[in-house]
Design an enzyme around this catalytic site. Structure first.
Site, PDB file in Angstrom:
ATOM      1  N   HIS A   1       5.781  -0.706   3.992  1.00 45.76           N
ATOM      2  CA  HIS A   1       6.162  -1.748   3.495  1.00 45.76           C
ATOM      3  C   HIS A   1       7.722  -1.997   3.165  1.00 45.76           C
ATOM      4  CE1 HIS A   1       2.170  -2.908   2.961  1.00 45.76           C
ATOM      5  NE2 HIS A   1       1.942  -1.953   2.173  1.00 45.76           N
TER       6      HIS A   1
ATOM      7  N   HIS B   1       1.875   3.396   9.868  1.00 41.43           N
ATOM      8  CA  HIS B   1       0.806   2.714  10.388  1.00 41.43           C
ATOM      9  C   HIS B   1       1.044   1.657  11.284  1.00 41.43           C
ATOM     10  CE1 HIS B   1      -3.424   0.591   9.585  1.00 41.43           C
ATOM     11  NE2 HIS B   1      -3.305   0.723  10.892  1.00 41.43           N
TER      12      HIS B   1
ATOM     13  N   ARG C   1       0.344  -1.339  13.387  1.00 42.62           N
ATOM     14  CA  ARG C   1      -1.164  -2.009  13.293  1.00 42.62           C
ATOM     15  C   ARG C   1      -1.156  -2.751  14.465  1.00 42.62           C
ATOM     16  NH1 ARG C   1      -3.610  -2.503   7.813  1.00 42.62           N
ATOM     17  NH2 ARG C   1      -5.004  -3.932   8.974  1.00 42.62           N
TER      18      ARG C   1
ATOM     19  N   THR D   1      -5.843  -1.324   4.456  1.00 52.43           N
ATOM     20  CA  THR D   1      -6.960  -0.606   4.922  1.00 52.43           C
ATOM     21  C   THR D   1      -8.213  -0.884   3.778  1.00 52.43           C
ATOM     22  OG1 THR D   1      -5.563   0.769   6.150  1.00 52.43           O
ATOM     23  CG2 THR D   1      -7.907   1.301   6.045  1.00 52.43           C
TER      24      THR D   1
HETATM   25  N1  PXP Z   1      -3.446   6.569   3.753  1.00 47.05           N
HETATM   26  C1  PXP Z   1      -3.988   5.784   4.399  1.00 47.05           C
HETATM   27  C2  PXP Z   1      -4.892   6.222   5.551  1.00 47.05           C
HETATM   28  C3  PXP Z   1      -3.589   4.495   4.540  1.00 47.05           C
HETATM   29  O1  PXP Z   1      -4.285   3.556   5.382  1.00 47.05           O
HETATM   30  C4  PXP Z   1      -2.758   3.999   3.432  1.00 47.05           C
HETATM   31  C5  PXP Z   1      -2.302   2.594   3.438  1.00 47.05           C
HETATM   32  O2  PXP Z   1      -1.723   2.156   4.625  1.00 47.05           O
HETATM   33  C6  PXP Z   1      -2.279   4.902   2.606  1.00 47.05           C
HETATM   34  C7  PXP Z   1      -2.632   6.229   2.647  1.00 47.05           C
HETATM   35  C8  PXP Z   1      -0.997   4.736   1.631  1.00 47.05           C
HETATM   36  O3  PXP Z   1      -1.754   3.722   0.735  1.00 47.05           O
HETATM   37  P1  PXP Z   1      -0.786   2.917  -0.491  1.00 47.05           P
HETATM   38  O4  PXP Z   1       0.023   2.024   0.237  1.00 47.05           O
HETATM   39  O5  PXP Z   1      -1.721   2.348  -1.352  1.00 47.05           O
HETATM   40  O6  PXP Z   1       0.082   4.149  -1.058  1.00 47.05           O
END
Ligand code: PXP
Length: 240
Positions: free
Chosen positions: A11, A44, A46, A102
């Site tokens: 992010h 990630h 994407r 996700t």
């Molecule tokens: N783990 C995985 C496999 C994810 O896909 C994500 C979200 O991209 C996260 C952890 C982190 O989640 P959050 O951004 O809600 O902390």
């Protein structure tokens, strides 16, 4: 061995892509996260490249001093990119173009044949392979059967339940999945929706080695600063 914090910097890239510009730079976030106590950096890539770009992976691989964990869909394109990049680990996640984030764990049980091949290719490239799954024993067993080294337990349902105060049943599911995976000699990680408050009960589960956290860190960083937001979670996790 102590527990680890993997900081997901997707992010930071989301903010940059809002202007298709140069800042904030995810690589700078990775460096600050490490200085503030992160044990790894997660991104990630994407299919739609909505946040992290291919260039980011190259830069991160070159500068990250801890570990790079690449979250990816189990597609031919991503497998090729991962095998070329050789991050420390790859986390296979389900991916739908229209989703905001996700939404659930990978259905390993329903895709054993194709996952077997993907996991084998990644492992041949020297990458530790983790599967992002819901806390269900049948999915844990299937993850072991396709050769994964680790599972990452999807904590999304638990985090939602935490908000209502009635989260013990969801916490029990996470504990059961973690205990079972550990008995199968798999590494156990957890993530999705975790923050400084809801992580506290999960920290008591000894089998969980690593937490991957992104959104709540970036959200708190807006007010507290990125280093402070990483440090408060790193301190909690390392103290557990
Ligand atoms: N783990 C995985 C496999 C994810 O896909 C994500 C979200 O991209 C996260 C952890 C982190 O989640 P959050 O951004 O809600 O902390």
């Amino acid at each position: 061995m102590g527990k680890r914090l993997g900081v997901n910097i997707d992010h930071v890239a989301t903010l940059r892509q809002a202007r298709r510009g140069r800042e904030p730079e995810p690589a700078a976030a990775a460096a600050v996260a490490e200085l503030a106590g992160a044990d790894g950096i997660t991104v990630h890539l994407r299919e739609d490249r909505r946040h992290i770009q291919d260039r980011d992976l190259e830069v991160l691989k070159a500068i990250v001093a801890t570990r790079v964990n690449l979250e990816m869909a189990a597609t031919e394109e991503m497998t090729r990119i991962a095998c070329g990049l050789r991050p420390h680990s790859a986390t296979l996640v389900p991916e739908k173009r229209e989703e905001i984030t996700t939404e659930g764990g990978l259905d390993v049980l329903g895709r054993r044949e194709s996952l077997l091949r993907t996991v084998a290719r990644l492992k041949e490239a020297g990458i530790l392979v983790s599967l992002f799954i819901d806390p269900e024993l049948a999915q844990v067993r299937a993850a072991r059967q396709v050769g994964a080294d680790a599972i990452e337990i999807h904590t999304g349902s638990y985090c939602e339940a935490f908000r209502s105060g009635k989260y013990l049943a969801e916490l029990d599911k996470i504990r059961a999945a973690a205990t079972y995976a550990s008995s199968l000699k798999m590494h156990v990680f957890a993530g999705h929706g975790l923050d400084v408050r809801n992580i506290v009960p999960v920290l008591a589960i000894g089998e969980i080695e690593e937490f991957n956290i992104g959104h709540s860190i970036v959200a708190r960083a807006v007010f507290l600063g990125f280093a402070a937001a990483v440090k408060e979670l790193a301190d909690l996790i390392h103290g557990a």
